[in-house]
Motif scaffolding. Structure first.
Motif, mmCIF file in Angstrom:
data_model
loop_
_atom_site.group_PDB
_atom_site.id
_atom_site.type_symbol
_atom_site.label_atom_id
_atom_site.label_comp_id
_atom_site.label_asym_id
_atom_site.label_seq_id
_atom_site.Cartn_x
_atom_site.Cartn_y
_atom_site.Cartn_z
ATOM 1 N N VAL A 5 4.374 44.635 49.351
ATOM 2 C CA VAL A 5 5.757 45.133 48.729
ATOM 3 C C VAL A 5 6.334 43.594 48.272
ATOM 4 O O VAL A 5 7.001 43.580 47.361
ATOM 5 C CB VAL A 5 6.444 45.631 49.772
ATOM 6 C CG1 VAL A 5 6.174 47.180 49.572
ATOM 7 C CG2 VAL A 5 6.617 45.294 51.101
ATOM 8 N N MET A 6 6.141 42.627 49.075
ATOM 9 C CA MET A 6 6.913 41.417 48.864
ATOM 10 C C MET A 6 6.252 40.805 47.585
ATOM 11 O O MET A 6 6.783 39.650 47.137
ATOM 12 C CB MET A 6 6.666 40.387 49.984
ATOM 13 C CG MET A 6 7.401 40.909 51.298
ATOM 14 S SD MET A 6 7.086 39.990 52.660
ATOM 15 C CE MET A 6 7.874 38.459 52.209
ATOM 16 N N ASP B 238 6.241 42.016 44.490
ATOM 17 C CA ASP B 238 6.684 43.153 43.448
ATOM 18 C C ASP B 238 7.225 41.870 42.346
ATOM 19 O O ASP B 238 7.841 41.145 42.477
ATOM 20 C CB ASP B 238 7.934 43.856 43.871
ATOM 21 C CG ASP B 238 8.443 44.797 42.783
ATOM 22 O OD1 ASP B 238 7.537 45.304 42.207
ATOM 23 O OD2 ASP B 238 9.527 45.082 42.649
ATOM 24 N N LEU C 67 2.198 40.554 52.473
ATOM 25 C CA LEU C 67 2.500 42.153 52.195
ATOM 26 C C LEU C 67 2.784 42.385 50.854
ATOM 27 O O LEU C 67 3.310 41.571 50.275
ATOM 28 C CB LEU C 67 3.832 42.355 53.128
ATOM 29 C CG LEU C 67 4.000 42.279 54.424
ATOM 30 C CD1 LEU C 67 5.233 42.592 55.206
ATOM 31 C CD2 LEU C 67 2.806 43.181 55.258
ATOM 32 N N TYR D 172 11.197 48.784 55.093
ATOM 33 C CA TYR D 172 11.217 47.315 54.572
ATOM 34 C C TYR D 172 12.503 47.584 53.439
ATOM 35 O O TYR D 172 12.584 48.415 52.687
ATOM 36 C CB TYR D 172 9.988 47.212 53.554
ATOM 37 C CG TYR D 172 9.939 46.108 52.787
ATOM 38 C CD1 TYR D 172 9.685 44.815 53.192
ATOM 39 C CD2 TYR D 172 10.496 46.410 51.331
ATOM 40 C CE1 TYR D 172 9.534 43.629 52.154
ATOM 41 C CE2 TYR D 172 10.268 45.100 50.519
ATOM 42 C CZ TYR D 172 10.089 43.821 50.736
ATOM 43 O OH TYR D 172 10.042 42.941 50.067
ATOM 44 N N MET E 111 6.426 52.460 48.685
ATOM 45 C CA MET E 111 7.408 51.665 48.207
ATOM 46 C C MET E 111 6.981 51.369 46.579
ATOM 47 O O MET E 111 5.767 51.307 46.694
ATOM 48 C CB MET E 111 7.657 50.303 48.724
ATOM 49 C CG MET E 111 8.402 50.341 50.037
ATOM 50 S SD MET E 111 10.216 50.239 49.908
ATOM 51 C CE MET E 111 10.242 48.718 49.198
ATOM 52 N N ASP F 60 13.498 41.631 53.824
ATOM 53 C CA ASP F 60 12.811 40.317 53.001
ATOM 54 C C ASP F 60 14.024 39.734 52.783
ATOM 55 O O ASP F 60 14.847 39.979 51.961
ATOM 56 C CB ASP F 60 12.164 40.999 52.083
ATOM 57 C CG ASP F 60 11.423 40.013 51.253
ATOM 58 O OD1 ASP F 60 11.748 38.664 51.142
ATOM 59 O OD2 ASP F 60 10.601 40.246 50.475
ATOM 60 N N ARG G 175 15.059 44.496 50.900
ATOM 61 C CA ARG G 175 15.338 43.479 50.515
ATOM 62 C C ARG G 175 16.780 42.912 50.435
ATOM 63 O O ARG G 175 17.524 44.047 50.063
ATOM 64 C CB ARG G 175 14.894 43.234 49.064
ATOM 65 C CG ARG G 175 13.364 43.363 48.917
ATOM 66 C CD ARG G 175 12.885 43.242 47.371
ATOM 67 N NE ARG G 175 11.383 43.761 47.503
ATOM 68 C CZ ARG G 175 11.138 44.626 46.647
ATOM 69 N NH1 ARG G 175 11.670 45.265 46.041
ATOM 70 N NH2 ARG G 175 9.721 44.745 46.565
#
Ligand SMILES: Cc1cc2nc3c(=O)[nH]c(=O)nc-3n(C[C@H](O)[C@H](O)[C@H](O)COP(=O)(O)OP(=O)(O)OC[C@H]3O[C@@H](n4cnc5c(N)ncnc54)[C@H](O)[C@@H]3O)c2cc1C
Ligand code: SF4
Ligand code: FES
Ligand code: FES
Lengths: 213, 327
Positions: free
Chosen positions: A122-123, A125, A120, B6, A59, B50, B8
């Motif tokens: 990616v969280m 960003d 994490l 993953y 990602m 998420d 969002r």
């Protein structure tokens, strides 16, 4: 957020790869699964499992680390701690327990202290990360770093980066008003050498010194 | 950690849909429990959704209730002016949980959904009916020092680990949820469940039901409250036994009282009978002792945790004394 071309070679080799296309194929397979008779489902699911295990999708991730914007790409399972240490070579942040119990991996994200081992990457960003490497101003140490040296706040030094990140946050959060309060709010940082009394002294000193932290 | 997909979501509808149509997906909020469980291989979702972009962070007054969004952080709720003024017991319980770093990541919804800390549940080499139904309970005849004394079944004797939830059950909170079949409101007492034959189910949520927030009705528990947590270390450890106590006094007489107990059952344990006994009585150590005896009715230990049969009543007496200003 606008994406600039990153000057960082690390992120070059991590550009989104074949993974994305595989993932799309995978998603199509999933949609197909939803309309497949149950008898065929098991076999198909097994195949999907097999493919899922071998497939790695990355990602894109924009982070500002210690004031420097970075364009990266990561697997979803990469923690912020592993990203910092393994992908970016920033080994100041320590890995102790890797399960949220010791505080060695404490960093600041958007000004708040958090545990990078349970975050994490990616969280995060679009967020701003500060690690122990980002505290000093050139050769000038951060007041909390100075105070740890002055008060002998460490022995082996392993927990020290996390302690310093937490100590600074403790003052910023206005939770450094007494030794007791400092101990309570530093309790998420474990020191196996038992340097606690001197760590508390260092924090009291910085708090009383009134310097900007 | 096994890899996973993953994505969002930014609307509640999308969050509910994502989970309803994909049985291998799970929501992630702060991640402080989920990531830990995934690292240990206790849970292995194929996809994480998420939910941090959902508009569920607000803390506000709506009519005669305090509303707290599911994504409000534990640290923010603990330090919120409105919460401290109107529901100080909740603030105290939150501050007794985890460390500031974790409270800065942990959300209200995630806190309610956190899984037990039973060490057999965490160790995938051990039998555990909660993790893998039908494999047996390692703790029943094993090392069960942390385990329950109320409401157990032979299938599971685990305790619910949250501190916050002990205050919420005492304060008659309600849980607001949205799911594939619409919205509903669950009283906090009915949110978590006893193990029975299905210990794998921690609560009464159905698949795809998202917690959007909680509501606490106005009360008069602002002055005499205490959250007492007994643990192996003075801070940063899960409770052996904890008590949330709120007393409404008129002179020395107990007008009304609320009691929640943690570390003793599969769910936050409300002591309604004990509360009824205390109403109208004089606030004194002797009364509190009698109340504590009543509170322990029906409790039994499993060996290593027998000490809780003494610790629990003592903690209750102490919490009541401190709350009522009699310590
Ligand atoms: C070392 C350590 C010590 C701790 N000590 C304590 C303690 O003393 N007391 C205490 O109470 N807690 C303690 N905790 C637990 C901590 O409080 C919880 O992990 C945290 O509250 C979980 O919130 P989260 O947002 O991180 O949840 P996540 O880890 O993101 O999610 C947990 C679960 O909740 C689900 N979920 C999340 N949000 C929602 C929602 N809105 N609707 C439906 N489902 C949802 C997720 O799918 C997941 O299954 C400790 C944790 C650690 C790691
Ligand atoms: S007490 Fe419950 S969680 Fe622990 S091993 Fe037994 S079944 Fe599993
Ligand atoms: S390494 Fe993160 S808390 Fe121990
Ligand atoms: S100085 Fe050695 S662990 Fe803290």
């Amino acid at each position: 957020m606008t994406r600039k071309k990153s000057p960082n070679p690390q992120s070059e080799e991590q550009q989104p790869n074949e993974g994305r296309r595989d993932f799309l194929k995978q998603s199509t397979l999933l949609t197909a699964l939803a309309v497949t008779p149950p008898s065929l489902l098991e076999a198909a699911e097994l195949r999907w499992d097999e493919k899922a295990a071998s497939y790695l999708e990355k990602m894109p991730l924009d982070l500002e680390i210690n004031g420097k914007a970075q364009q990266l790409s990561v697997e979803p399972r990469t923690t912020l701690l592993d990203l910092l240490r393994e992908q970016l070579g920033q080994t100041g942040t320590k890995k102790g327990c890797d399960h949220g119990q010791c505080g060695a991996c404490t960093v600041h994200v958007d000004g708040k202290r958090v545990l990078s081992c349970l975050s994490l990457a990616v969280m995060q960003d679009g967020k701003k990360v500060t690690t122990i490497e980002g505290l000093a101003n050139g050769d000038q140490l951060h007041p909390m770093q100075e105070a740890f040296i002055k008060h002998d706040g460490f022995q082996c030094g392993y927990c020290t980066p996390g302690q310093i990140m937490s100590g600074i946050a403790c003052i910023r959060e206005a939770h450094a008003n007494s030794e007791e309060e400092i101990r309570e709010y530093m309790s998420g940082n474990i020191c196996r050498c038992g340097a606690y009394p001197n760590i508390v002294k260092a924090i009291v000193d910085v708090k009383q010194g009134g310097q900007k932290v | 950690m096994i890899n996973f997909g993953y994505s969002r979501v930014s609307t509640i509808k999308a969050a509910v849909e994502a989970l309803s149509k994909d049985s291998n997906a799970q929501w992630i909020a702060g991640g402080t429990n989920l990531v830990d469980l995934m690292k240990k291989g206790v849970t292995t979702p194929e996809k994480l959704i998420d939910i941090n972009n959902l508009p569920l962070k607000e803390i506000k007054k709506t009519g005669n209730k305090l509303y707290i969004g599911a994504l409000a952080l534990n640290s923010e709720v603990a330090e919120n002016e409105l919460v401290r003024k109107e529901q100080p017991l909740l603030s105290l319980a939150l501050q007794a949980g985890a460390s500031q770093q974790i409270r800065n990541m942990a959300t209200i919804g995630g806190n309610m959904m956190q899984r037990t800390r039973c060490s057999y549940f965490y160790n995938t080499d051990m039998p555990c009916n909660k993790r893998e139904p039908g494999t047996g309970c390692g703790a029943l005849k094993g090392f069960n020092r942390m385990h329950a004394i109320f409401g157990t079944s032979e299938k599971c004797i685990a305790v619910h680990p949250s501190d916050m939830c002990i205050a919420l059950v005492a304060l008659d909170a309600a849980v607001l949820v949205t799911g594939p079949k619409g919205d509903r409101r669950i009283s906090f007492q009915n949110f978590h469940r006893l193990p029975g034959d299905t210990p794998q189910k921690d609560n009464t949520l159905e698949r795809g039901e998202l917690i959007t927030g909680i509501e606490i009705p106005d009360n008069s528990y602002q002055d005499h409250v205490h959250y007492l947590k007994v643990r192996d270390r003075t801070s940063y450890a899960f409770a052996l036994v904890s008590v949330a106590a709120a007393v409404n006094l008129q002179g020395d007489t107990i007008q009304d009282v609320r009691l929640g107990m943690g570390g003793v059952a599969h769910k936050p344990w409300r002591l309604t009978e004990t509360e009824n006994f205390l109403k109208g009585k004089k606030a004194s150590e002797a009364t509190f002792r009698q109340a504590a005896e009543l509170a322990l009715k029906g409790a039994h230990g499993f060996g290593h945790n027998n000490f809780k049969l003494k610790l629990a009543p003592n903690t209750l007496v102490e919490a009541l004394k401190i709350a009522a200003g009699k310590a």
